[in-house]
Design a protein around this motif. Structure first.
Motif, PDB file in Angstrom:
ATOM      1  N   VAL A   1       0.841  -1.191   0.000  1.00  0.00           N
ATOM      2  CA  VAL A   1       0.000   0.000   0.000  1.00  0.00           C
ATOM      3  C   VAL A   1       0.882   1.248   0.000  1.00  0.00           C
ATOM      4  O   VAL A   1       1.867   1.328   0.719  1.00  0.00           O
ATOM      5  N   ILE A   2       0.519   2.195  -0.860  1.00  0.00           N
ATOM      6  CA  ILE A   2       1.245   3.466  -0.947  1.00  0.00           C
ATOM      7  C   ILE A   2       0.243   4.589  -0.718  1.00  0.00           C
ATOM      8  O   ILE A   2      -0.807   4.634  -1.378  1.00  0.00           O
ATOM      9  N   GLN A   3       0.549   5.487   0.200  1.00  0.00           N
ATOM     10  CA  GLN A   3      -0.327   6.616   0.449  1.00  0.00           C
ATOM     11  C   GLN A   3       0.487   7.875   0.718  1.00  0.00           C
ATOM     12  O   GLN A   3       1.710   7.818   0.876  1.00  0.00           O
ATOM     13  N   GLU A   4      -0.205   8.983   0.737  1.00  0.00           N
ATOM     14  CA  GLU A   4       0.451  10.249   1.055  1.00  0.00           C
ATOM     15  C   GLU A   4       1.054  10.174   2.457  1.00  0.00           C
ATOM     16  O   GLU A   4       0.545   9.481   3.332  1.00  0.00           O
ATOM     17  N   SER A   5       2.146  10.888   2.645  1.00  0.00           N
ATOM     18  CA  SER A   5       2.791  10.909   3.956  1.00  0.00           C
ATOM     19  C   SER A   5       3.165  12.349   4.296  1.00  0.00           C
ATOM     20  O   SER A   5       2.982  13.263   3.497  1.00  0.00           O
ATOM     21  N   GLY A   6       3.672  12.530   5.487  1.00  0.00           N
ATOM     22  CA  GLY A   6       4.069  13.866   5.908  1.00  0.00           C
ATOM     23  C   GLY A   6       2.908  14.631   6.527  1.00  0.00           C
ATOM     24  O   GLY A   6       2.040  14.056   7.196  1.00  0.00           O
ATOM     25  N   ILE A   7       2.877  15.947   6.293  1.00  0.00           N
ATOM     26  CA  ILE A   7       1.885  16.831   6.898  1.00  0.00           C
ATOM     27  C   ILE A   7       1.061  17.509   5.807  1.00  0.00           C
ATOM     28  O   ILE A   7       1.605  18.041   4.839  1.00  0.00           O
ATOM     29  N   LYS A   8      -0.242  17.449   5.968  1.00  0.00           N
ATOM     30  CA  LYS A   8      -1.160  18.086   5.023  1.00  0.00           C
ATOM     31  C   LYS A   8      -1.918  19.178   5.787  1.00  0.00           C
ATOM     32  O   LYS A   8      -2.546  18.893   6.816  1.00  0.00           O
ATOM     33  N   ILE A   9      -1.859  20.418   5.306  1.00  0.00           N
ATOM     34  CA  ILE A   9      -2.442  21.553   6.024  1.00  0.00           C
ATOM     35  C   ILE A   9      -3.678  22.061   5.286  1.00  0.00           C
ATOM     36  O   ILE A   9      -3.676  22.211   4.062  1.00  0.00           O
ATOM     37  N   ALA A  10      -4.732  22.281   6.049  1.00  0.00           N
ATOM     38  CA  ALA A  10      -5.969  22.844   5.497  1.00  0.00           C
ATOM     39  C   ALA A  10      -6.625  23.724   6.561  1.00  0.00           C
ATOM     40  O   ALA A  10      -6.265  23.663   7.737  1.00  0.00           O
ATOM     41  N   LYS A  11      -7.576  24.541   6.151  1.00  0.00           N
ATOM     42  CA  LYS A  11      -8.258  25.451   7.067  1.00  0.00           C
ATOM     43  C   LYS A  11      -9.656  24.941   7.394  1.00  0.00           C
ATOM     44  O   LYS A  11     -10.235  24.129   6.658  1.00  0.00           O
ATOM     45  N   VAL A  12     -10.182  25.416   8.486  1.00  0.00           N
ATOM     46  CA  VAL A  12     -11.532  25.052   8.902  1.00  0.00           C
ATOM     47  C   VAL A  12     -12.530  25.440   7.808  1.00  0.00           C
ATOM     48  O   VAL A  12     -12.475  26.547   7.244  1.00  0.00           O
ATOM     49  N   GLY A  13     -13.443  24.507   7.477  1.00  0.00           N
ATOM     50  CA  GLY A  13     -14.452  24.750   6.448  1.00  0.00           C
ATOM     51  C   GLY A  13     -14.039  24.309   5.059  1.00  0.00           C
ATOM     52  O   GLY A  13     -14.885  24.226   4.159  1.00  0.00           O
ATOM     53  N   GLU A  14     -12.770  24.019   4.840  1.00  0.00           N
ATOM     54  CA  GLU A  14     -12.319  23.583   3.519  1.00  0.00           C
ATOM     55  C   GLU A  14     -12.555  22.084   3.328  1.00  0.00           C
ATOM     56  O   GLU A  14     -12.920  21.356   4.261  1.00  0.00           O
ATOM     57  N   ASN A  15     -12.320  21.637   2.080  1.00  0.00           N
ATOM     58  CA  ASN A  15     -12.411  20.218   1.748  1.00  0.00           C
ATOM     59  C   ASN A  15     -11.010  19.680   1.475  1.00  0.00           C
ATOM     60  O   ASN A  15     -10.141  20.412   0.979  1.00  0.00           O
ATOM     61  N   VAL A  16     -10.788  18.411   1.766  1.00  0.00           N
ATOM     62  CA  VAL A  16      -9.477  17.814   1.541  1.00  0.00           C
ATOM     63  C   VAL A  16      -9.652  16.376   1.053  1.00  0.00           C
ATOM     64  O   VAL A  16     -10.640  15.703   1.400  1.00  0.00           O
ATOM     65  N   THR A  17      -8.707  15.919   0.239  1.00  0.00           N
ATOM     66  CA  THR A  17      -8.736  14.554  -0.301  1.00  0.00           C
ATOM     67  C   THR A  17      -7.405  13.878  -0.041  1.00  0.00           C
ATOM     68  O   THR A  17      -6.346  14.452  -0.331  1.00  0.00           O
ATOM     69  N   ILE A  18      -7.446  12.674   0.486  1.00  0.00           N
ATOM     70  CA  ILE A  18      -6.243  11.884   0.784  1.00  0.00           C
ATOM     71  C   ILE A  18      -6.241  10.661  -0.125  1.00  0.00           C
ATOM     72  O   ILE A  18      -7.268   9.984  -0.265  1.00  0.00           O
ATOM     73  N   THR A  19      -5.083  10.364  -0.729  1.00  0.00           N
ATOM     74  CA  THR A  19      -4.982   9.305  -1.734  1.00  0.00           C
ATOM     75  C   THR A  19      -4.273   8.080  -1.180  1.00  0.00           C
ATOM     76  O   THR A  19      -3.314   8.182  -0.415  1.00  0.00           O
ATOM     77  N   CYS A  20      -4.758   6.905  -1.600  1.00  0.00           N
ATOM     78  CA  CYS A  20      -4.132   5.621  -1.254  1.00  0.00           C
ATOM     79  C   CYS A  20      -4.114   4.747  -2.494  1.00  0.00           C
ATOM     80  O   CYS A  20      -5.100   4.695  -3.250  1.00  0.00           O
ATOM     81  N   VAL A  21      -2.998   4.049  -2.725  1.00  0.00           N
ATOM     82  CA  VAL A  21      -2.850   3.177  -3.895  1.00  0.00           C
ATOM     83  C   VAL A  21      -2.564   1.765  -3.408  1.00  0.00           C
ATOM     84  O   VAL A  21      -1.622   1.545  -2.636  1.00  0.00           O
ATOM     85  N   CYS A  22      -3.369   0.812  -3.872  1.00  0.00           N
ATOM     86  CA  CYS A  22      -3.160  -0.605  -3.544  1.00  0.00           C
ATOM     87  C   CYS A  22      -2.557  -1.293  -4.757  1.00  0.00           C
ATOM     88  O   CYS A  22      -3.154  -1.298  -5.839  1.00  0.00           O
ATOM     89  N   GLN A  23      -1.371  -1.895  -4.608  1.00  0.00           N
ATOM     90  CA  GLN A  23      -0.688  -2.499  -5.750  1.00  0.00           C
ATOM     91  C   GLN A  23      -0.433  -3.991  -5.564  1.00  0.00           C
ATOM     92  O   GLN A  23       0.452  -4.560  -6.200  1.00  0.00           O
TER      93      GLN A  23
END
Length: 342
Positions: A26-48
């Motif tokens: 499994v490969i996914q995003e790593s590290g720190i993802k910053i967003a503000k209150v009220g916003e939308n965010v998408t996190i990705t994961c890849v299964c190989q």
């Protein structure tokens, strides 16, 4: 013996390097993802991995336990989302990629998000990405001080110190270390907690806190940006970050690879030379370049040295026969007698 030991040591180091870069299921995003209150965010994961049967998403708040968000069978287009996440969380599928979409972010959404897969009754997790949801106006007055750059060499020890001057609210105050860009988990939990003290008697409501981070014998996987963060009253405030650079790691890999390749070449040349020498010795022996009895004795001794018995023969010859054989080479006759011990 010494070249063999060196070769084995180099091979062991190469195997360690290859094992450290082993491909995950499994490969996914790593590290720190910053967003503000009220916003939308998408996190990705890849299964190989074709052996995967289930895919799941997890959320872990700072200092808390992982909570499961959703579960999906690999060949199913729809995911089952748990009740507490149904309103604002959605799972989208596109081939081998799976997306976790969060809408209308709130401060409680801050935490580490993991993509997990089930492979042969074992769950394998991705590295995890930390989602930092920022408030438009923070209620925590603080100042975070940490070094900007920390250059190191492979095998050195890493020691970082973070100093925070904060005005805590009614909630609990906690300090954490985060690393971004390193090929390891994002959130770090030091073995020793932070130490706080009042700045002065005149300002008892403000405190000065210190948090240390120590890593022995750093490797290339420890390179990245390290952030000191203050968590209090449901909010998280990050420092400017310390960039940790590890020098010498690529050179070491190249040297080990070159040494291993050179060892293989040397072994091949030695094997070729030994093969040629053996063929030359056999051809000389068959061509009679050495006395016949030498070859015969060598072959007999190599077959069974313990079974050889020599006997001296006394022959009576006439003077006529003696003259006929004067021009002939001495003839040696060897007999091999096998005996069975009782």
């Amino acid at each position: 013996m010494m070249p063999l030991c060196v070769f084995l040591a180099i091979l062991y180091k190469i195997c360690q390097v290859l094992a450290a870069h082993k491909t995950s299921s499994v490969i996914q995003e790593s590290g720190i993802k910053i967003a503000k209150v009220g916003e939308n965010v998408t996190i990705t994961c890849v299964c190989q991995d074709d052996a995967v049967t289930f895919l799941s998403w997890y959320q872990q708040s700072l200092g808390g336990k992982p909570n499961i968000i959703s579960t999906r069978m690999k060949h199913s287009p729809e995911a089952d989302i748990y009740a507490q996440y149904k309103d604002r969380f959605k799972v989208l599928v596109e081939g081998k990629k799976e997306y976790l979409k969060i809408t209308n972010l709130s401060l409680s959404d801050s935490g580490t998000y993991y993509c997990g897969v089930l492979v042969f009754n074992a769950i394998e997790f991705g590295q995890g990405v930390f989602l930092h949801v920022k408030s438009p106006a923070t209620s925590i007055g603080s100042a975070i001080d940490q070094p900007t750059l920390k250059p190191l060499r492979l095998g050195d020890s890493l020691n970082l110190t973070c100093t925070v001057e904060a005005e805590p609210c009614a909630g609990e105050l906690n300090l954490y270390w985060f690393r971004h860009g390193a090929s390891q988990s994002t959130v770090m939990y030091p073995s020793e907690g932070h130490v706080c003290a009042d700045i002065s008697q005149e300002t008892p409501h403000r405190r000065n806190c210190t948090l240390n981070l120590a890593i022995k014998s750093v490797s290339s996987a420890d390179a990245g940006i390290y952030y000191c963060a203050l968590a209090s009253c449901g909010e998280i405030i990050f420092g400017n970050g310390t960039k940790v650079e590890i020098a010498g790691s690529p050179v070491l890999v190249y040297l080990l690879s070159a040494a291993l390749g050179g060892s293989f070449i040397v072994l091949f040349v030695l094997a070729f030379i030994m093969c040629k020498l053996r063929k030359n010795l056999c051809s000389v022996c068959k061509a009679g370049a050495v006395p016949h009895q030498t070859c015969t004795v060598s072959d007999a001794v190599s077959q069974d040295a313990d079974s050889l018995h020599y006997a001296a023969l006394s022959l009576k010859r006439s003077s006529k026969q003696h003259r006929q054989e004067e021009n002939l080479d001495n003839i040696c006759v060897y007999s091999r007698v096998k005996s069975r011990k009782v």
